[in-house]
Design a protein around this motif. Structure first.
Motif, PDB file in Angstrom:
ATOM      1  N   LEU A  76       1.178  -1.274   0.061  1.00  0.00           N
ATOM      2  CA  LEU A  76      -0.144  -0.011   0.273  1.00  0.00           C
ATOM      3  C   LEU A  76       0.916   1.292  -0.129  1.00  0.00           C
ATOM      4  N   ASP A  77       1.947   1.439   0.580  1.00  0.00           N
ATOM      5  CA  ASP A  77       2.713   2.869   1.371  1.00  0.00           C
ATOM      6  C   ASP A  77       3.648   2.538  -0.774  1.00  0.00           C
ATOM      7  N   LEU A  78       4.130   1.232  -1.111  1.00  0.00           N
ATOM      8  CA  LEU A  78       4.779   1.761  -2.823  1.00  0.00           C
ATOM      9  C   LEU A  78       3.545   2.494  -3.628  1.00  0.00           C
ATOM     10  N   LEU A  79       2.281   1.977  -3.983  1.00  0.00           N
ATOM     11  CA  LEU A  79       1.670   2.432  -3.859  1.00  0.00           C
ATOM     12  C   LEU A  79       0.767   3.456  -4.479  1.00  0.00           C
ATOM     13  N   ARG A  80       0.545   3.654  -2.581  1.00  0.00           N
ATOM     14  CA  ARG A  80       0.498   5.785  -2.590  1.00  0.00           C
ATOM     15  C   ARG A  80       1.583   5.855  -3.230  1.00  0.00           C
ATOM     16  N   SER A  81       2.411   5.758  -3.268  1.00  0.00           N
ATOM     17  CA  SER A  81       3.673   6.263  -2.888  1.00  0.00           C
ATOM     18  C   SER A  81       4.079   6.919  -5.259  1.00  0.00           C
TER      19      SER A  81
END
Length: 163
Positions: A76-81
């Motif tokens: 999720l952090d990767l996608l949000r970045s």
């Protein structure tokens, strides 16, 4: 400043950003296919914009109970970045650039950004920031592949229906 050199610099930067963002989109489609885990997933993922792919992958990742909490949070952090990277990408790739006639023509340009139903907005484009965007997108490719095949695995390579 020679105008041909300025154009080449501009085209090179736009091309690198466009190519790297297309590769990130390809990774996002593979991730979405893996998260859907259906032979029809390729049909569902086809033609979606990068923003839609990110949002759909976030929703699918949140719903997936087979992914550990730690892995889900990393994903999720990767996608949000990616969201701000694609916003920057849109300003770089879809805006009209006007090279400076001053000494800094190889380091910055003015662009006219046009969003839906809003007037053109002049924006200063710093070439170093565009190079960083290209690098950030390129780095995201590896991270997405690693996460997708590490966490979703074979489902991301599932045979798809030809459409």
């Amino acid at each position: 400043m020679e105008l041909d050199a300025v154009r080449e610099r501009h085209w090179s930067l736009v091309g690198r950003v466009a190519q790297n963002s297309a590769s990130v989109e390809m990774c996002l489609r593979s991730l979405m296919i893996g998260l859907l885990d259906s032979k029809y997933a390729g049909v569902v993922a086809a033609g979606q914009s990068a923003s839609d792919l990110v949002e759909n992958c976030i929703a699918l990742m949140q719903a997936n109970q087979e992914i550990s909490v730690e892995a889900r949070n990393r994903g999720l952090d990767l996608l949000r970045s990616l969201k701000p990277l694609f916003a920057q990408r849109n300003n770089v790739v879809h805006a009209t650039w006007f090279p400076s006639t001053r000494e800094d023509a190889l380091t910055e340009a003015m662009s006219l950004v046009s969003k839906r139903r809003t007037p053109l907005r002049p924006t200063l484009i710093n070439y170093a920031e565009v190079e960083k965007l290209s690098s950030d997108l390129n780095e995201a490719i590896g991270k997405l592949w690693e996460w997708t095949y590490g966490e979703v695995g074979e489902a991301a390579r599932r045979p798809q229906v030809n459409y």
